[in-house]
Design an enzyme around this catalytic site. Structure first.
Site, PDB file in Angstrom:
ATOM      1  N   HIS A  62     -11.643  -2.001  -2.164  1.00 33.80           N
ATOM      2  CA  HIS A  62     -10.337  -1.443  -1.828  1.00 33.80           C
ATOM      3  C   HIS A  62      -9.206  -2.403  -2.207  1.00 33.80           C
ATOM      4  O   HIS A  62      -9.371  -3.621  -2.101  1.00 33.80           O
ATOM      5  CB  HIS A  62     -10.239  -1.172  -0.322  1.00 33.80           C
ATOM      6  CG  HIS A  62     -11.097  -0.046   0.145  1.00 33.80           C
ATOM      7  ND1 HIS A  62     -10.769   1.281  -0.037  1.00 33.80           N
ATOM      8  CD2 HIS A  62     -12.289  -0.044   0.791  1.00 33.80           C
ATOM      9  CE1 HIS A  62     -11.713   2.044   0.484  1.00 33.80           C
ATOM     10  NE2 HIS A  62     -12.646   1.263   0.984  1.00 33.80           N
ATOM     11  N   PRO A  63      -8.053  -1.870  -2.597  1.00 40.06           N
ATOM     12  CA  PRO A  63      -6.881  -2.725  -2.749  1.00 40.06           C
ATOM     13  C   PRO A  63      -6.352  -3.092  -1.368  1.00 40.06           C
ATOM     14  O   PRO A  63      -6.599  -2.377  -0.393  1.00 40.06           O
ATOM     15  CB  PRO A  63      -5.880  -1.818  -3.478  1.00 40.06           C
ATOM     16  CG  PRO A  63      -6.250  -0.434  -3.029  1.00 40.06           C
ATOM     17  CD  PRO A  63      -7.752  -0.454  -2.892  1.00 40.06           C
ATOM     18  N   GLU A  77      -4.028   8.206  -0.869  1.00 38.99           N
ATOM     19  CA  GLU A  77      -4.261   7.840   0.532  1.00 38.99           C
ATOM     20  C   GLU A  77      -3.166   6.921   1.073  1.00 38.99           C
ATOM     21  O   GLU A  77      -2.840   6.965   2.256  1.00 38.99           O
ATOM     22  CB  GLU A  77      -5.633   7.180   0.662  1.00 38.99           C
ATOM     23  CG  GLU A  77      -6.788   8.147   0.468  1.00 38.99           C
ATOM     24  CD  GLU A  77      -8.087   7.481   0.054  1.00 38.99           C
ATOM     25  OE1 GLU A  77      -9.059   8.217  -0.210  1.00 38.99           O
ATOM     26  OE2 GLU A  77      -8.141   6.236  -0.021  1.00 38.99           O
ATOM     27  N   PHE A 108      -8.203  -5.936   5.402  1.00 35.26           N
ATOM     28  CA  PHE A 108      -8.012  -4.953   6.466  1.00 35.26           C
ATOM     29  C   PHE A 108      -8.360  -3.567   5.937  1.00 35.26           C
ATOM     30  O   PHE A 108      -7.796  -3.102   4.954  1.00 35.26           O
ATOM     31  CB  PHE A 108      -6.559  -4.989   6.942  1.00 35.26           C
ATOM     32  CG  PHE A 108      -6.234  -4.003   8.029  1.00 35.26           C
ATOM     33  CD1 PHE A 108      -6.847  -4.063   9.265  1.00 35.26           C
ATOM     34  CD2 PHE A 108      -5.289  -3.013   7.803  1.00 35.26           C
ATOM     35  CE1 PHE A 108      -6.532  -3.161  10.267  1.00 35.26           C
ATOM     36  CE2 PHE A 108      -4.958  -2.104   8.792  1.00 35.26           C
ATOM     37  CZ  PHE A 108      -5.589  -2.180  10.035  1.00 35.26           C
ATOM     38  N   ALA A 112      -5.941   5.172   5.555  1.00 40.94           N
ATOM     39  CA  ALA A 112      -4.476   5.142   5.521  1.00 40.94           C
ATOM     40  C   ALA A 112      -3.848   6.503   5.285  1.00 40.94           C
ATOM     41  O   ALA A 112      -2.628   6.638   5.373  1.00 40.94           O
ATOM     42  CB  ALA A 112      -4.009   4.176   4.429  1.00 40.94           C
TER      43      ALA A 112
END
Length: 327
Positions: A62-63, A77, A108, A112
């Site tokens: 994930h970014p 998202e 984290f 989102a």
């Protein structure tokens, strides 16, 4: 009309979840007759077959929240968060992300979709205070939410493509409906999401589950014997100081695996019997030098909760333990 089977390959599945183990296991389980079947398989694989390293692989794909997303799914998202962030909030989010990564060792993770930058920042600050082993579990649950949402979108697209010869196939319609249900569940308020869940009647996980984490070692607790019982005594409920142990009726037992997860404690039933349940852990055998010969957790399942999932973990050290209702 014949039932349509949807095939998902590894590359597509890696887009849903960055764990290679997850993608391989899901591809092996493919094809799927329905989105519900695919989601059920995904949950089983993610929580029972993918190990800690696989979870970390998925997290790293994930970014960082607030940075420019690389995939189209990530862009969609995070669109609400990016649209509601200003220079000040973006900097604060970046600072807290860095603090979080230093504390926990991974970025984290949060579903989102539909969340503003302020909402995400507030959740980040709240979760920053968690113990690392608890936060790791929460991050894995958030990853599963993301995976479910992406599976629903992928399933919808593939179902529509496969039914191109039909004006509008029932399978594609069902998949699209499930996208709306899952997206609403993940993004709406708790009250609204409860209404969405009720539209999905089929249970996809065992109704009562548990896992054990050894917080003194910072690792899962393997080899812990677990027993599930239900209260069926003369009294309507177990009472403090009650000596009649015969009221507890055995439901099932298992032993935790290398990931601290317990096997099946009861059957895959649609509706739980309302009442009082007790999970007992043979902690004395696992930790002979510890303070607790065994730990029993008693909890109530009400009539209105009989279709819910109850995950009751144990966080254990030689001289303390804690529990909570997880998901």
């Amino acid at each position: 009309m014949e039932e349509m089977m949807v095939v998902l390959d590894e590359e597509e599945l890696l887009g849903c979840c960055g764990s290679t183990k997850f993608a391989k296991e899901m591809a092996s389980a493919s094809p799927f007759a329905s989105l519900n079947q695919a989601v059920s398989a995904a949950r089983h694989i993610w929580f029972n077959l993918v190990d800690v390293n696989g979870w970390l692989d998925a997290f790293s794909a994930h970014p960082q929240i607030g940075q420019s997303p690389s995939s189209q799914w990530s862009k969609a998202e995070q669109s609400t968060a990016l649209a509601t962030a200003n220079e000040s909030s973006s900097q604060e989010l970046s600072d807290w992300n860095n603090r979080y990564r230093l504390r926990f060792g991974f970025i984290f993770i949060i579903c989102a979709s539909g969340r503003t930058a302020a909402e995400i920042l507030a959740e980040l600050k709240k979760r920053y205070t968690n113990r690392p082993i608890i936060e790791f579990e929460i991050a894995a649950q958030e990853q599963m939410k993301i995976t479910e949402l992406r599976l629903a979108k992928l399933f919808s697209a593939k179902a529509k493509a496969s039914s191109a010869t039909f004006q509008y196939s029932a399978t594609a319609k069902t998949a699209e409906d499930r996208v709306s249900i899952i997206e609403g569940h993940l993004c709406a308020s708790t009250e609204a999401s409860a209404g969405k869940i009720s539209q999905i009647p089929t249970r996809t996980r065992l109704p009562i589950t548990t896992h054990v984490l050894d917080v003194s070692q910072g690792s899962p607790a393997a080899g812990v014997e677990v027993r599930l019982e239900m209260w069926k005594g003369i009294q309507p409920r177990p009472l403090f100081g009650e000596t009649d142990v015969s009221g507890w009726v055995y439901q099932g037992s298992s032993t935790t695996n290398k990931d601290g997860r317990c096997g099946q404690l009861m059957g895959m039933i649609e509706d739980l019997n309302p009442g009082f349940y007790k999970i007992t852990f043979n902690t004395g055998k696992y930790c002979p030098e510890g303070f607790f010969p065994y730990v029993s957790i008693v909890f109530e399942i009400r009539e209105s909760q009989k279709r819910e999932h109850f995950h009751v973990p144990l966080l254990l050290s030689p001289f303390s333990f804690t529990t909570y209702r997880g998901s």
